[in-house]
Design an enzyme around this catalytic site. Structure first.
Site, mmCIF file in Angstrom:
data_model
loop_
_atom_site.group_PDB
_atom_site.id
_atom_site.type_symbol
_atom_site.label_atom_id
_atom_site.label_comp_id
_atom_site.label_asym_id
_atom_site.label_seq_id
_atom_site.Cartn_x
_atom_site.Cartn_y
_atom_site.Cartn_z
ATOM 1 N N LYS A 1 -60.180 24.225 -29.757
ATOM 2 C CA LYS A 1 -61.279 24.053 -30.702
ATOM 3 C C LYS A 1 -62.527 24.797 -30.197
ATOM 4 O O LYS A 1 -62.440 25.610 -29.300
ATOM 5 C CB LYS A 1 -61.536 22.559 -30.919
ATOM 6 C CG LYS A 1 -60.280 21.801 -31.390
ATOM 7 C CD LYS A 1 -59.707 22.390 -32.659
ATOM 8 C CE LYS A 1 -58.639 21.544 -33.321
ATOM 9 N NZ LYS A 1 -57.430 21.282 -32.541
HETATM 10 C C1 LIG Z 1 -57.086 19.967 -38.650
HETATM 11 C C2 LIG Z 1 -57.020 19.069 -37.458
HETATM 12 N N1 LIG Z 1 -57.470 17.815 -37.566
HETATM 13 C C3 LIG Z 1 -57.438 16.965 -36.534
HETATM 14 C C4 LIG Z 1 -56.937 17.330 -35.311
HETATM 15 C C5 LIG Z 1 -56.858 16.314 -34.229
HETATM 16 O O1 LIG Z 1 -57.516 16.678 -33.087
HETATM 17 P P1 LIG Z 1 -56.985 16.258 -31.636
HETATM 18 O O2 LIG Z 1 -55.948 17.223 -31.220
HETATM 19 O O3 LIG Z 1 -58.229 16.321 -30.798
HETATM 20 O O4 LIG Z 1 -56.465 14.850 -31.744
HETATM 21 C C6 LIG Z 1 -56.464 18.621 -35.131
HETATM 22 C C7 LIG Z 1 -55.936 19.050 -33.827
HETATM 23 O O5 LIG Z 1 -55.185 19.944 -33.646
HETATM 24 C C8 LIG Z 1 -56.503 19.518 -36.242
HETATM 25 O O6 LIG Z 1 -56.066 20.779 -36.116
#
Ligand SMILES: Cc1ncc(COP(=O)(O)O)c(C=O)c1O
Length: 429
Positions: free
Chosen positions: A217
């Site tokens: 991210k």
């Molecule tokens: C579109 C989207 N939403 C939510 C998440 C969730 O994030 P995390 O990996 O920090 O749990 C991701 C993670 O890849 C994502 O790509």
């Protein structure tokens, strides 16, 4: 990887592109960079992390008298950066989404509207609270289909809106539809940290905004999540849910104790706190976010420009109101056969360009689709399926130079053109 200096010319959206980058048509050049290599953690962040480790007080509530935890400072700073009243730091973006659903009061068995085009943690968060996702379609510009949303607005009281791959829909219209229908909006900003719609930071139009700091991210602590809101009851519940025991007064971006009095006996502790080590790594990265966004968008502009006009390839239109973060780029091979798309992917892969595809018969890696999430029943969505079958997706890590981006675009352009000329697309269904 080389530097950014290319004598770039200004183009639309304040982005820069060097026109000379499109000239090379060599069919043998091969890209050798890594699509999963992030930049190192900044030295300032490493120094802050080392200091936390030297102190040994990694747990956010383990502070000396008069000391403020890194985690509390991170929350205070991110609230200020986004203009939110309240902020809670948690263990992951997925945890933030689940926490937000609980904090707005979603109960087991209830339905929650969400995007058909998103990543698995989004429907997973809904399923995690025992709720049932109701999928809303995707347009050719890769945003939530607002007509479909309006048609389904009576089917749930909450929308978990995923700004998937950083594409912001017409947020004014979306908020109007949801406002009229009494729908609470939770924004999944995993791909839009640093983005804005008409100058409003992503995550600030819904009741809650949820961010991820997972390695791929816009800021990187390996894992991590941030939740922002202006609603004091949602904030107090989120803090209790995150696992604050009864130490909520140590939060700086939190409502007053009287709000906690209302929620503290009826909100379960579902531990998912962030620790001081991750917070220390994140604070300097957040300070540098704006500059990083510009660097991502420079890369996006080079790839976009290099792909523009490729036969059979559709680029997504980015609205003027959208300030996006080009940390990845998508294009559509719309109405191509599966075989032809696979041929493009294989040819690009052979030349070192790693593309992801949302149209495969089986989910692979990150690219599952609404019909892959069989724990949540769904009806076929033909126009969404058509778009999903054509979506090709590519990461743009900041370790790529502008020359790298130009080369990647040349390779994709050459291979898409070659396959297109050999077998022009026909409707796949
Ligand atoms: C579109 C989207 N939403 C939510 C998440 C969730 O994030 P995390 O990996 O920090 O749990 C991701 C993670 O890849 C994502 O790509």
């Amino acid at each position: 990887m080389k530097s950014d200096a290319l004598g770039a010319a200004k183009v639309a959206n304040g982005l820069t592109v060097a026109p000379c980058l499109r000239q090379n048509t060599d069919m043998t050049e091969r890209f050798t960079g890594s699509f999963t290599q992030q930049e190192p953690i900044p030295e300032e962040a490493i120094a802050a992390a080392v200091e936390v480790m030297r102190g040994g007080r990694l747990h956010r509530y383990n502070t000396l008298a008069g000391e403020t935890a890194q985690t509390a400072l991170l929350e205070q700073e991110f609230a200020a950066q986004t203009g939110a009243r309240f902020c809670v730091a948690v263990a992951s973006g997925g945890y933030a989404l689940g926490c937000a659903l609980r904090a707005v009061g979603v109960q087991p068995g209830e339905t929650v509207l969400t995007n058909a085009f998103t990543l698995a943690p989004v429907p997973g968060a809904i399923a995690g609270v025992g709720a049932v996702p109701v999928y809303v379609g995707v347009t050719e510009d890769l945003v939530i289909d607002l007509e479909d949303l309006a048609a389904k607005a009576d089917r749930a009281e909450v929308l978990m809106l995923s700004h998937m791959r950083g594409h912001l829909c017409d947020m004014d219209r979306l908020m109007q539809i949801c406002g009229d229908a009494g729908i609470t909006v939770i924004e999944d900003c995993a791909h839009t940290m640093g983005a804005a719609w008409n100058g409003v930071p992503s995550g600030r139009q819904g009741a809650v905004g949820c961010f991820s700091m997972q390695t791929y991210k816009h800021v990187n602590s390996g894992e991590g999540g941030l939740l922002i809101t202006d609603d004091e009851d949602i904030a107090a519940r989120a803090i209790m849910l995150s696992g604050s025991y009864m130490l909520y007064e140590r939060h700086l971006a939190a409502p007053g104790p009287e709000v906690f009095e209302r929620v503290k006996y009826i909100t379960p502790n579902i531990s998912g706190r962030m620790d001081n080590l991750r917070a220390a790594i994140l604070r300097p990265q957040l300070r540098a976010l704006e500059a990083q966004v510009d660097r991502w968008n420079d890369r996006y502009a080079v790839v976009e420009e290099g792909l523009r006009g490729t036969p059979g390839l559709r680029l997504t239109k980015r609205p003027v109101a959208e300030r996006f973060v080009g940390s990845s780029i998508q294009f559509l091979l719309l109405d191509w056969t599966r075989e032809a798309v696979q041929e493009v992917l294989a040819r690009c892969a052979a030349r070192g360009v790693e593309l992801k595809w949302f149209g495969g018969a089986e989910p692979a890696g990150f690219t599952s689709r609404y019909d892959s999430w069989r724990y949540a029943p769904s009806q076929p969505m033909p126009s969404t399926d058509r778009v999903l079958r054509g979506i090709v997706d590519m990461r743009l890590p900041l370790t790529f130079s502008l020359e790298d981006c130009a080369q990647i675009a040349r390779i994709i352009r050459a291979e898409v053109s070659a396959v297109f000329q050999a077998q022009p697309p026909v409707r796949a269904d």
